[in-house]
Design an enzyme around this catalytic site. Structure first.
Site, PDB file in Angstrom:
ATOM      1  N   LYS A  47      -5.470  -1.984   6.459  1.00  0.00           N
ATOM      2  CA  LYS A  47      -6.278  -1.213   5.493  1.00  0.00           C
ATOM      3  C   LYS A  47      -6.514  -1.950   4.175  1.00  0.00           C
ATOM      4  CE  LYS A  47      -5.901   3.599   6.782  1.00  0.00           C
ATOM      5  NZ  LYS A  47      -5.436   4.934   6.417  1.00  0.00           N
ATOM      6  N   ASN A 108       4.449   7.502  -1.526  1.00  0.00           N
ATOM      7  CA  ASN A 108       3.587   6.585  -2.300  1.00  0.00           C
ATOM      8  C   ASN A 108       3.034   5.465  -1.409  1.00  0.00           C
ATOM      9  OD1 ASN A 108       6.507   5.125  -4.000  1.00  0.00           O
ATOM     10  ND2 ASN A 108       5.880   5.047  -1.873  1.00  0.00           N
ATOM     11  N   LEU A 204      -0.077  16.086   5.619  1.00  0.00           N
ATOM     12  CA  LEU A 204      -1.055  15.196   6.255  1.00  0.00           C
ATOM     13  C   LEU A 204      -0.763  15.020   7.747  1.00  0.00           C
ATOM     14  CD1 LEU A 204      -1.738  12.329   3.690  1.00  0.00           C
ATOM     15  CD2 LEU A 204      -2.491  14.693   3.686  1.00  0.00           C
TER      16      LEU A 204
HETATM   17  P1  NAP Z   1       3.015   4.737   4.765  1.00  0.00           P
HETATM   18  O1  NAP Z   1       2.098   3.842   3.992  1.00  0.00           O
HETATM   19  O2  NAP Z   1       4.036   4.163   5.674  1.00  0.00           O
HETATM   20  O3  NAP Z   1       3.776   5.665   3.668  1.00  0.00           O
HETATM   21  C1  NAP Z   1       4.811   6.532   4.026  1.00  0.00           C
HETATM   22  C2  NAP Z   1       5.486   7.029   2.756  1.00  0.00           C
HETATM   23  O4  NAP Z   1       6.561   7.891   3.141  1.00  0.00           O
HETATM   24  C3  NAP Z   1       6.078   5.919   1.904  1.00  0.00           C
HETATM   25  O5  NAP Z   1       5.807   6.160   0.560  1.00  0.00           O
HETATM   26  C4  NAP Z   1       7.591   6.062   2.166  1.00  0.00           C
HETATM   27  O6  NAP Z   1       8.382   5.689   1.075  1.00  0.00           O
HETATM   28  C5  NAP Z   1       7.707   7.551   2.381  1.00  0.00           C
HETATM   29  N1  NAP Z   1       8.918   7.890   3.122  1.00  0.00           N
HETATM   30  C6  NAP Z   1       9.163   7.680   4.446  1.00  0.00           C
HETATM   31  N2  NAP Z   1      10.408   8.110   4.751  1.00  0.00           N
HETATM   32  C7  NAP Z   1      10.938   8.595   3.604  1.00  0.00           C
HETATM   33  C8  NAP Z   1      12.203   9.180   3.295  1.00  0.00           C
HETATM   34  N3  NAP Z   1      13.152   9.352   4.215  1.00  0.00           N
HETATM   35  N4  NAP Z   1      12.413   9.564   2.032  1.00  0.00           N
HETATM   36  C9  NAP Z   1      11.453   9.399   1.073  1.00  0.00           C
HETATM   37  N5  NAP Z   1      10.240   8.853   1.316  1.00  0.00           N
HETATM   38  C10 NAP Z   1       9.994   8.457   2.568  1.00  0.00           C
HETATM   39  O7  NAP Z   1       2.183   5.759   5.635  1.00  0.00           O
HETATM   40  P2  NAP Z   1       0.761   6.401   5.302  1.00  0.00           P
HETATM   41  O8  NAP Z   1      -0.308   5.644   5.969  1.00  0.00           O
HETATM   42  O9  NAP Z   1       0.676   6.623   3.828  1.00  0.00           O
HETATM   43  O10 NAP Z   1       0.879   7.803   6.074  1.00  0.00           O
HETATM   44  C11 NAP Z   1       1.726   8.844   5.597  1.00  0.00           C
HETATM   45  C12 NAP Z   1       1.592  10.065   6.493  1.00  0.00           C
HETATM   46  O11 NAP Z   1       0.254  10.565   6.425  1.00  0.00           O
HETATM   47  C13 NAP Z   1       1.862   9.772   7.969  1.00  0.00           C
HETATM   48  O12 NAP Z   1       2.569  10.867   8.495  1.00  0.00           O
HETATM   49  C14 NAP Z   1       0.473   9.681   8.577  1.00  0.00           C
HETATM   50  O13 NAP Z   1       0.464  10.035   9.942  1.00  0.00           O
HETATM   51  C15 NAP Z   1      -0.270  10.714   7.741  1.00  0.00           C
HETATM   52  N6  NAP Z   1      -1.731  10.486   7.677  1.00  0.00           N
HETATM   53  C16 NAP Z   1      -2.546  11.470   8.153  1.00  0.00           C
HETATM   54  C17 NAP Z   1      -3.912  11.304   8.099  1.00  0.00           C
HETATM   55  C18 NAP Z   1      -4.819  12.390   8.621  1.00  0.00           C
HETATM   56  O14 NAP Z   1      -6.008  12.138   8.827  1.00  0.00           O
HETATM   57  N7  NAP Z   1      -4.320  13.602   8.799  1.00  0.00           N
HETATM   58  C19 NAP Z   1      -4.471  10.133   7.541  1.00  0.00           C
HETATM   59  C20 NAP Z   1      -3.598   9.161   7.052  1.00  0.00           C
HETATM   60  C21 NAP Z   1      -2.225   9.350   7.125  1.00  0.00           C
HETATM   61  P3  NAP Z   1       8.651   4.151   0.702  1.00  0.00           P
HETATM   62  O15 NAP Z   1       7.362   3.634   0.111  1.00  0.00           O
HETATM   63  O16 NAP Z   1       9.748   4.216  -0.276  1.00  0.00           O
HETATM   64  O17 NAP Z   1       9.008   3.473   1.994  1.00  0.00           O
END
Ligand code: NAP
Length: 265
Positions: A47, A108, A204
């Protein structure tokens, strides 16, 4: 869901997945150009990496700092971000004074950036982003233009319980609640109880639905929105761009997604 819409429109296109290694992104893009691909989505880990390979980047993708949708131009590729439109879509139908709404975004990562841009589009009064790593939180603050930069604050999880009482919109943009983290919720029920009356909890995640986070919100009487409509709407927005159509059959896309998710349960 894209193929269901394409079939309904009686068009001769197909939406296919391709697994492209990070080091092959440039050659993959050249290959898409060579075979006449009209557009594609990119997901993790491409991305941000695709940005320097594009001919143009839309203002929304530049603001978010990430691209999820790429469309062919006469000469090169235009990258945009339809996650913002997708995120906002189910909120737009709610009667709410967004200028008096404080948004709290949990996580984040990449999706949180789209959520922040979406909350700004809605006109939210303030946007708080909660993370666990101070360096990543500091990096999250970079690259935003006004008005977002004036409204955006970052904080750590220990500050969450003091933010919750003012959070009219609470968004889970972590992956806690899905996959190997299916039994987790980013917010304890005792803390969620502190949300103000009329608050919206938005996850999400679309599979499972409801997540533990949304289940708790519902049980406490708050409005709960899962990620399925965001997924459908970001896909519909991308398909419109690729096919150069003013509209696509969103209901067909939504039903195709529901069928797929039900079949997996
Ligand atoms: P990402 O870049 O991997 O970000 C995940 C975030 O979750 C990071 O900030 C991470 O913190 C945090 N996290 C994970 N485990 C944690 C924990 N145990 N305690 C505290 N923070 C935690 O993923 P993303 O692309 O942003 O996606 C995030 C979510 O949105 C996913 O579930 C994805 O499936 C969903 N999503 C849905 C759509 C939709 O169309 N519905 C679109 C996009 C994404 P750190 O930075 O500290 O690791």
């Amino acid at each position: 869901m894209h193929n269901a819409a394409i079939a309904r429109l009686n068009l001769d296109y197909v939406y296919l997945p391709f697994l492209i290694a990070p080091e092959s992104l440039a050659v993959g893009l050249a290959g898409f150009g060579a075979i006449g691909v009209v557009g594609f989505n990119v997901t993790i880990p491409h991305k941000q990496a695709i940005l320097p390979l594009l001919t143009q980047v839309s203002p929304v993708a530049a603001a978010v700092g990430a691209v999820n949708t790429v469309q062919r131009l006469d000469c090169g590729w235009l990258g945009t971000n339809t996650d913002v439109e997708g995120f906002v879509a189910p909120l737009l139908s709610r009667e709410r004074d967004w200028s008096r709404t404080v948004a709290v975004v949990l996580g984040n990562g990449g999706a949180a950036r789209a959520v922040v841009a979406g909350c700004s589009q809605l006109g939210c009064a303030e946007i708080y982003v909660v993370g666990r790593n101070r360096e990543r939180l500091a990096a999250f603050l970079q690259g935003w233009d006004r008005p977002i930069v004036d409204k955006l604050r970052v904080c750590t999880w220990d500050e969450l319980s003091s933010l919750i009482p003012q959070a009219g919109l609470l968004v889970n943009a972590t992956d806690m609640g899905m996959g190997t983290k299916i039994d987790q919720s980013p917010v304890d029920v005792a803390v969620m109880r502190l949300l103000p009356p009329g608050a919206i909890a938005y996850d999400l995640i679309y599979n499972p639905s409801p997540t533990k986070f949304l289940q708790a919100a519902k049980e406490l009487g708050f409005e709960a929105i899962d990620g399925s409509e965001m997924l459908v709407q970001q896909g519909a927005a991308a398909l419109k761009l690729w096919l150069q159509l003013p509209s696509v059959p969103v209901d067909v896309m939504r039903q195709a997604l529901l069928n797929h998710l039900e079949a997996r349960q």
